[in-house]
Design an enzyme around this catalytic site. Structure first.
Site, PDB file in Angstrom:
ATOM      1  N   PRO A   1      61.413   1.683  31.644  1.00 41.24           N
ATOM      2  CA  PRO A   1      60.586   1.839  32.853  1.00 41.24           C
ATOM      3  C   PRO A   1      61.306   1.784  34.196  1.00 41.24           C
ATOM      4  O   PRO A   1      60.985   2.569  35.089  1.00 41.24           O
ATOM      5  CB  PRO A   1      59.588   0.670  32.738  1.00 41.24           C
ATOM      6  CG  PRO A   1      59.577   0.300  31.299  1.00 41.24           C
ATOM      7  CD  PRO A   1      60.956   0.553  30.816  1.00 41.24           C
TER       8      PRO A   1
ATOM      9  N   THR B   1      63.274   7.203  34.827  1.00 40.97           N
ATOM     10  CA  THR B   1      63.172   7.552  36.242  1.00 40.97           C
ATOM     11  C   THR B   1      63.414   6.280  37.048  1.00 40.97           C
ATOM     12  O   THR B   1      62.563   5.393  37.090  1.00 40.97           O
ATOM     13  CB  THR B   1      61.796   8.139  36.579  1.00 40.97           C
ATOM     14  OG1 THR B   1      61.602   9.345  35.835  1.00 40.97           O
ATOM     15  CG2 THR B   1      61.700   8.459  38.070  1.00 40.97           C
TER      16      THR B   1
ATOM     17  N   LYS C   1      64.077  14.722  40.254  1.00 41.49           N
ATOM     18  CA  LYS C   1      62.838  14.141  39.719  1.00 41.49           C
ATOM     19  C   LYS C   1      62.059  13.410  40.801  1.00 41.49           C
ATOM     20  O   LYS C   1      60.820  13.529  40.901  1.00 41.49           O
ATOM     21  CB  LYS C   1      63.166  13.194  38.569  1.00 41.49           C
ATOM     22  CG  LYS C   1      61.998  12.337  38.061  1.00 41.49           C
ATOM     23  CD  LYS C   1      60.886  13.185  37.469  1.00 41.49           C
ATOM     24  CE  LYS C   1      59.643  12.346  37.131  1.00 41.49           C
ATOM     25  NZ  LYS C   1      59.841  11.393  36.056  1.00 41.49           N
TER      26      LYS C   1
ATOM     27  N   LYS D   1      55.584   3.526  41.724  1.00 42.40           N
ATOM     28  CA  LYS D   1      57.010   3.194  41.607  1.00 42.40           C
ATOM     29  C   LYS D   1      57.881   4.390  41.985  1.00 42.40           C
ATOM     30  O   LYS D   1      58.796   4.280  42.819  1.00 42.40           O
ATOM     31  CB  LYS D   1      57.332   2.760  40.173  1.00 42.40           C
ATOM     32  CG  LYS D   1      58.781   2.360  39.952  1.00 42.40           C
ATOM     33  CD  LYS D   1      59.221   2.560  38.504  1.00 42.40           C
ATOM     34  CE  LYS D   1      59.453   4.026  38.204  1.00 42.40           C
ATOM     35  NZ  LYS D   1      60.060   4.302  36.892  1.00 42.40           N
TER      36      LYS D   1
END
Length: 321
Positions: free
Chosen positions: A76, A107, A186, A261
């Protein structure tokens, strides 16, 4: 061009990682073993039961790394990536990873990714580490249609092998130019996706309050200059597109706290490189507030439509085309 895969390791069997690992189990040659590890033992046991002669459990990341020629990680946050790779007792780099391919699909912030890469380059010069974050959500991971943004140049000799392996899990692999650039791509993608979801929710709401059917609005957006993937396939309004998480009570999607996030990481990146984002702070506050709203937490990020007061019980909701 054919490639040999003697053993592959996969760390992180969450909502995205598990279906990605399943694709590898289904598509890699029969003789290739897949070693897996996750902090949730039940996730390991489930995958091992599903593929009893293919998937093998590992005690920790170090144990997995000792047995695998290629290692894929999908965790995560940056702190998890740092721990998985650099923990001195149980991390991947606590054993010799010379000549191995290490692929991080998480990510995270670019600084942490570069820290891990620099450590690997200095300690194991013949090993290769790549950032390879993905886009497409849980639905895309399950279908094998995710896009993978690879921090790798077109001239890298490992690119054909990397592409061949990653295409077992996703539809498209896009080399983005070099270390951490997959992550930069991304984060810019998720910033844009997050902004579009807010704008789409507002647009649907104002159109519906004016008397328009949301299915008509979707057709309008698709035919006009507002066309976008969020409106097409991740429609925020329930009952417009059958496969959208919104039509399944906003379940099985990209959780709103994960969007918060990523959006925050994107805003931080923009600030670091000197990019002016007039929508950044507003978008970040919107996702922060939605994340903390009990009506929205743990649901797909397009639940922002609910957070903004959109009508979910519009006439015809049960008449999904």
């Amino acid at each position: 061009m054919s490639f040999e895969y003697r053993s592959v390791g996969f760390i992180g069997l969450g909502a995205m990682g598990k279906p990605m690992a399943e694709h590898l189990a289904n598509k890699l040659p029969p003789e290739t073993l897949i070693y897996v590890f996750d902090v949730v033992q039940a996730a390991i046991d489930q995958l091992c039961t599903e593929f009893p002669n293919k998937v093998v459990k590992s005690a920790n990341a170090k144990d997995l790394a000792e047995k695998s020629d290629i290692i894929v990680t999908m965790v995560p946050e940056g702190a998890h990536v740092k721990s998985v790779y650099l923990d001195p007792q149980t991390g991947i780099c606590s054993t010799d990873v010379s000549k191995k391919l290490l692929i991080d699909c998480s990510t995270i912030d670019t600084a942490t990714s570069l820290l891990v890469k620099d450590h690997i380059s200095q300690t194991f010069p013949t090993a290769s580490f790549y950032d390879a974050p993905v886009s497409g959500g849980v639905v895309g991971a399950v279908k094998g249609t995710i896009a993978i943004f690879l921090g790798c140049s077109e001239s890298d000799t490992n690119l054909p092998r990397l592409t061949h392996l990653l295409q077992m899990m996703g539809k498209s692999v896009i080399p983005c130019g070099g270390p951490s650039l997959g992550l930069a791509a991304k984060l810019s993608n998720n910033y844009l996706s997050g902004i579009i979801a807010i704008a789409a929710s507002e647009a649907f709401d104002m159109g519906m309050r004016s008397g328009l059917d949301p299915r008509v609005l979707q057709k309008v957006y698709a035919a006009g200059t507002a066309q976008n993937t969020i409106c097409d396939k991740f429609t925020p309004v329930p009952g417009v597109y059958a496969e959208a998480p919104s039509s399944n009570e906003y379940k099985n999607g990209f959780k709103v706290q994960l969007m918060r996030k990523d959006f925050g990481l994107a805003v931080d990146m923009a600030r670091r490189v000197g990019s002016k984002n007039v929508l950044g702070e507003v978008g970040l506050k919107t996702y922060t507030d939605a994340m903390n709203d009990p009506r929205c937490r743990d649901l797909d990020s397009r639940v922002i439509y609910r957070f903004l007061g959109g009508n979910e019980d519009w006439k015809g909701k049960d008449e999904i085309d």
